[in-house]
Design a protein around this motif. Structure first.
Motif, short mmCIF file in Angstrom:
data_model
loop_
_atom_site.label_atom_id
_atom_site.label_comp_id
_atom_site.label_asym_id
_atom_site.label_seq_id
_atom_site.Cartn_x
_atom_site.Cartn_y
_atom_site.Cartn_z
N HIS A 165 -20.92 112.47 94.57
CA HIS A 165 -20.07 113.66 94.42
C HIS A 165 -19.65 114.21 95.79
O HIS A 165 -18.47 114.51 96.02
N GLU A 166 -20.60 114.33 96.68
CA GLU A 166 -20.31 114.93 97.98
C GLU A 166 -19.36 114.07 98.81
O GLU A 166 -18.43 114.58 99.45
N GLU A 167 -19.57 112.76 98.79
CA GLU A 167 -18.69 111.88 99.56
C GLU A 167 -17.32 111.78 98.91
O GLU A 167 -16.30 111.66 99.60
N TRP A 168 -17.27 111.85 97.59
CA TRP A 168 -15.98 111.83 96.87
C TRP A 168 -15.12 113.01 97.30
O TRP A 168 -13.93 112.87 97.58
N LEU A 169 -15.73 114.19 97.37
CA LEU A 169 -14.98 115.37 97.81
C LEU A 169 -14.57 115.25 99.27
O LEU A 169 -13.46 115.64 99.66
N ALA A 170 -15.47 114.70 100.11
CA ALA A 170 -15.17 114.56 101.53
C ALA A 170 -14.03 113.59 101.77
O ALA A 170 -13.30 113.71 102.77
N ALA A 171 -13.84 112.63 100.86
CA ALA A 171 -12.80 111.60 101.04
C ALA A 171 -11.51 111.94 100.30
O ALA A 171 -10.66 111.07 100.10
N GLU A 172 -11.35 113.18 99.89
CA GLU A 172 -10.14 113.59 99.16
C GLU A 172 -8.90 113.27 100.00
O GLU A 172 -8.86 113.49 101.21
N GLY A 173 -7.88 112.72 99.34
CA GLY A 173 -6.64 112.37 100.01
C GLY A 173 -6.55 110.92 100.43
O GLY A 173 -5.47 110.41 100.73
N GLU A 174 -7.69 110.21 100.46
CA GLU A 174 -7.67 108.79 100.80
C GLU A 174 -7.26 107.97 99.58
O GLU A 174 -7.29 108.44 98.44
N ASP A 175 -6.85 106.71 99.83
CA ASP A 175 -6.57 105.78 98.75
C ASP A 175 -7.76 105.79 97.78
O ASP A 175 -8.92 105.78 98.20
N GLU A 176 -7.47 105.85 96.48
CA GLU A 176 -8.55 106.02 95.50
C GLU A 176 -9.57 104.89 95.56
O GLU A 176 -10.75 105.09 95.31
N ARG A 177 -9.14 103.66 95.89
CA ARG A 177 -10.08 102.55 96.02
C ARG A 177 -11.06 102.79 97.16
O ARG A 177 -12.27 102.57 97.03
N VAL A 178 -10.53 103.27 98.28
CA VAL A 178 -11.38 103.57 99.43
C VAL A 178 -12.28 104.77 99.12
O VAL A 178 -13.47 104.79 99.45
N ARG A 179 -11.71 105.76 98.47
CA ARG A 179 -12.48 106.96 98.14
C ARG A 179 -13.67 106.60 97.25
O ARG A 179 -14.80 107.05 97.50
N HIS A 180 -13.42 105.79 96.26
CA HIS A 180 -14.50 105.40 95.35
C HIS A 180 -15.55 104.57 96.09
O HIS A 180 -16.76 104.78 95.91
N ALA A 181 -15.10 103.64 96.94
CA ALA A 181 -16.05 102.81 97.69
C ALA A 181 -16.91 103.65 98.62
O ALA A 181 -18.11 103.42 98.76
#
Length: 731
Positions: free
Chosen positions: A27-43
């Motif tokens: 959850h925390e990293e998902w929020l921190a990666a907001e705006g990135e490509d969804e594949r990268v965000r999920h990874a």
């Protein structure tokens, strides 16, 4: 520590619960990666969760791997859950347990339901698979990064949209490395609290995990440990052909004198206990290599000895037979079965490879097939399939035909209006109506699965499975986007023999001999044969049933099976691959029987449906040879499969060298005739009845329910009675 003492200690703690710890790295990293490509965000979120793993090492373990971390929001996989999961029950529990964390819990509750609703996200459907663990064993994590970079350089210039996906693969590999390193850290911490031999063992395990967190294994122990950690991460599903991909490291150690067979057996036994701890599905041993030569080796025998010694219910293991199979390995497999382990299932390379090639799998890939789940055939590490997504109650369309599309159990209309029973005045008319109901029933479910798959084709991805499925990295396509070599669908036809036996009764008793009218038969079935026991016995005993080498009954089974197979194969998956059928036999035969009314073959309401592709329980009255002759008439080489024949023998039938030789001869005769799959239980009717009366004296009685095994005394009485109803064979 002595081998047997270690196994005893591990088994003592096998079911110890792993205490749950809590953090929200995904959850925390998902929020921190907001705006990135969804594949990268999920990874990034998955890698953070992997790096935060909190393993627990149990007493005596030489092979480790688990995770006590239980977040609310997770990207971890299991055998039946892929993609993102948000655990509402965990959220509710933590509100009670951790009032000081209210702010984080409020944030999760506010964010994820809204995100899921806005995106329309649905987790991908579960799919059993065997994966290319050998890639990690050959290259290590470091080499896997190099492999990704190599294909990225080739594909991205022509497929720029694949760039973020390759980035996601590399991020995922960093998470894998961190996950393994966490096991090294925990092992080293545990060593500090131990002394003597156990301290040295834990330090050795820590060193092993530290090395394989980046590099390819140098020893058999390192190979087993790396394999299990990657297997755990990929969902703890189906290990596949273990005696192939783990063998090079074993052979290397044996050749240089670095390991004894006894030590290798201890490691395999420890691995088997890890499989049992969390349940593992299809291990496949023996068979042929891609060039057609025999695949059996020392590791094949170690796996068989683990089954014999430990008598576990997992992993669900199959032994591949072919005409040039090692006689010693085949004899060993039969000896293990005769000892009452119920594993391995015995499968025929010639029939199953023919079926694989018939649906478009290349010969060298077909020769490397494995079982997944309860026993579906899979081109090892090259597939994307719908295994166990469609489980059909084969008898339900027959009920719908008799009741003009209405389910007589629920009274709901779920089928087509194909005409009242009184209007179906010829068998041809009835048969046409039945096939219309069956075709509708199958097509509707296949289309539902295809639609679900299509929704994920361009909207979700699976980096881990893409890394360990051949051709995904090479093509620059995710596993969910068509990167695998083969896309297949599977329909499990539960209770199919119940249907064909019922069709025989309707054709002969209703339309030929005119013993009863179709409306009257329908009404008797609705009343569960009440007041018509003589007629039920007549239809049960005097009308031919499949499995008795009766040409009339066998012809109906062959004709209906061929039609069903052709109808299902007329459908394609979302990636253009074929759909197919299997008839395995498992707990579904009893479970679906509970929701099925009485059937024309003489079965009562609620009783189990036919438990495999062979004769229904108790219907084969002409002996084992007649059953085998009926079975080999089926189109084994054209069926996706497997078509399972379940057999049950008393211990005395397979006792001693003569008994085992007779069983081996029976298996070879069946397989040379074209049969696909044999699942054998060693349990007499008297023994099972005694176990019902005195469970404590029969705790080690193992039976093959279908695609899985179970301790007889732990089965519900419904399943116990179903096992007892199956015909006991002699040799």
């Amino acid at each position: 520590m002595r081998h047997e003492k270690r196994l005893e200690l591990i088994r003592e703690h096998l079911r110890d619960p792993i205490p749950a710890t809590w953090a929200e790295p995904f959850h925390e990293e998902w929020l921190a990666a907001e705006g990135e490509d969804e594949r990268v965000r999920h990874a990034r979120a998955v890698a953070a969760e992997l790096a935060a793993a909190d393993p627990v090492i149990k007493p005596g373990e030489l092979v480790i791997g688990n995770n006590s971390l239980r977040p609310i929001v997770s990207g971890f996989q299991s055998a039946f859950a892929h993609g993102l999961q948000c655990d509402s029950e965990r959220l509710a529990a933590l509100r009670e347990e951790r009032p000081e964390a209210a702010e984080l819990l409020d944030e999760i509750q506010a964010y994820w339901p809204a995100w899921l609703a806005e995106t329309g996200y649905q987790a991908p459907m579960s799919m059993h698979a065997t994966l290319a663990y050998e890639l990690f064993l050959e290259h290590g994590v470091e080499g896997m990064r190099g492999r990704v970079e190599h294909w990225r350089g080739i594909n991205v210039p022509n497929m720029p949209e694949s760039g973020p996906w390759y980035d996601a693969l590399l991020i995922t590999l960093n998470g894998v490395s961190a996950f393994i390193q966490r096991h090294a850290d925990v092992a080293r911490q545990a060593a500090a609290d131990e002394s003597g031999q156990r301290r040295q063992e834990l330090l050795e395990i820590a060193g092993i995990c530290e090395h394989v967190s980046e590099h390819a294994p140098r020893s058999f122990h390192e190979a087993v440990q790396l394999f299990y950690l990657i297997f755990w991460l990929c969902g703890h599903d189906s290990p596949g052909p273990m005696d192939r991909y783990l063998y090079p490291c074993l052979k290397h150690d044996l050749d240089r004198g670095a390991i004894s067979i006894e030590r290798a057996q201890e490691l395999i036994d420890c691995l088997w206990l890890k499989f049992e701890e969390k349940t593992a599905y299809g291990v496949t041993i023996g068979g042929q290599l891609e060039d057609g030569s025999d695949a059996c080796n020392e590791l094949t025998h170690l796996c068989l000895d683990a089954i014999r010694r430990l008598r576990l219910l997992s992993p669900r293991t199959a032994f591949r037979w072919h005409e040039d199979v090692s006689p010693e390995a085949f004899a060993h497999a039969c000896e293990v079965i005769a000892g009452g382990a119920s594993f391995p299932a015995l499968i025929n390379d010639h029939a199953l490879i023919a079926g694989l090639c018939d649906r478009g799998v290349a010969l060298e890939h077909a020769r490397n097939y494995s079982f997944v789940g309860c026993g579906q055939t899979y081109p090892h590490a090259r597939g994307h399939g719908s295994y166990e997504d469609i489980i059909v109650n084969s008898a339900k369309p027959l009920e719908l035909t008799l009741n003009n599309g209405v389910d007589p159990v629920t009274k709901n209309r779920i089928g087509l209006e194909t005409g009242d029973a009184a209007d179906l005045d010829t068998y041809e008319a009835f048969h046409e109506a039945y096939r219309a109901q069956m075709a509708h029933h199958l097509t509707e479910q296949i289309e539902n699965v295809n639609q679900h798959r299509a929704r994920h084709r361009d909207r979700w991805h699976n980096c881990l499975r893409s890394l360990v499925t051949y051709s995904c990295v090479e093509r620059g396509l995710d596993w969910h986007a068509g990167g695998a070599d083969y896309s297949e669908g599977m329909v499990d036809m539960v209770g199919f023999t119940t249907v064909t036996d019922s069709l025989l009764v309707i054709r002969q008793a209703v339309y030929e001999d005119k013993v009863i009218t179709l409306p009257d038969l329908r009404d008797l079935l609705s009343n569960n044969w009440e007041g018509a026991e003589d007629l039920r016995e007549r239809l049960l005993r005097r009308v031919p049933k499949f499995g008795n080498d009766d040409p009339t009954a066998d012809a109906v089974m062959v004709e209906e099976l061929d039609w069903i197979n052709r109808h299902v194969r007329s459908h394609k998956t979302v990636f253009g691959g074929p759909w197919g059928i299997d008839i395995i036999g498992w707990s579904g035969a009893a479970e679906l029987g509970k929701t099925t009314g009485a059937t024309p073959d003489g079965r009562h309401k609620g009783e189990s449906l036919a438990d495999c592709a062979g004769p229904a329980q108790g219907r084969n009255v002409n002996g084992l040879t007649a059953t085998l002759r009926s079975m080999v008439k089926l189109p084994h080489g054209e069926i996706h499969g497997p078509l399972v024949l379940s057999l049950r023998f008393p211990k005395q039938a397979v006792a001693g060298p003569e008994g085992r030789a007779a069983m081996m001869s029976m298996v070879e005769t069946y397989f040379r005739g074209g049969g696909q799959d044999l699942q054998i239980s060693i349990a007499s009717t008297d023994e099972m009845k005694a176990a019902q009366c005195d469970p404590e004296s029969h705790r080690d009685l193992v039976v093959r329910v279908g695609g899985f095994s179970a301790y007889f005394i732990h089965l519900d009485k419904m399943f116990q009675d179903d096992m007892i109803a199956r015909s006991e064979a002699g040799l």
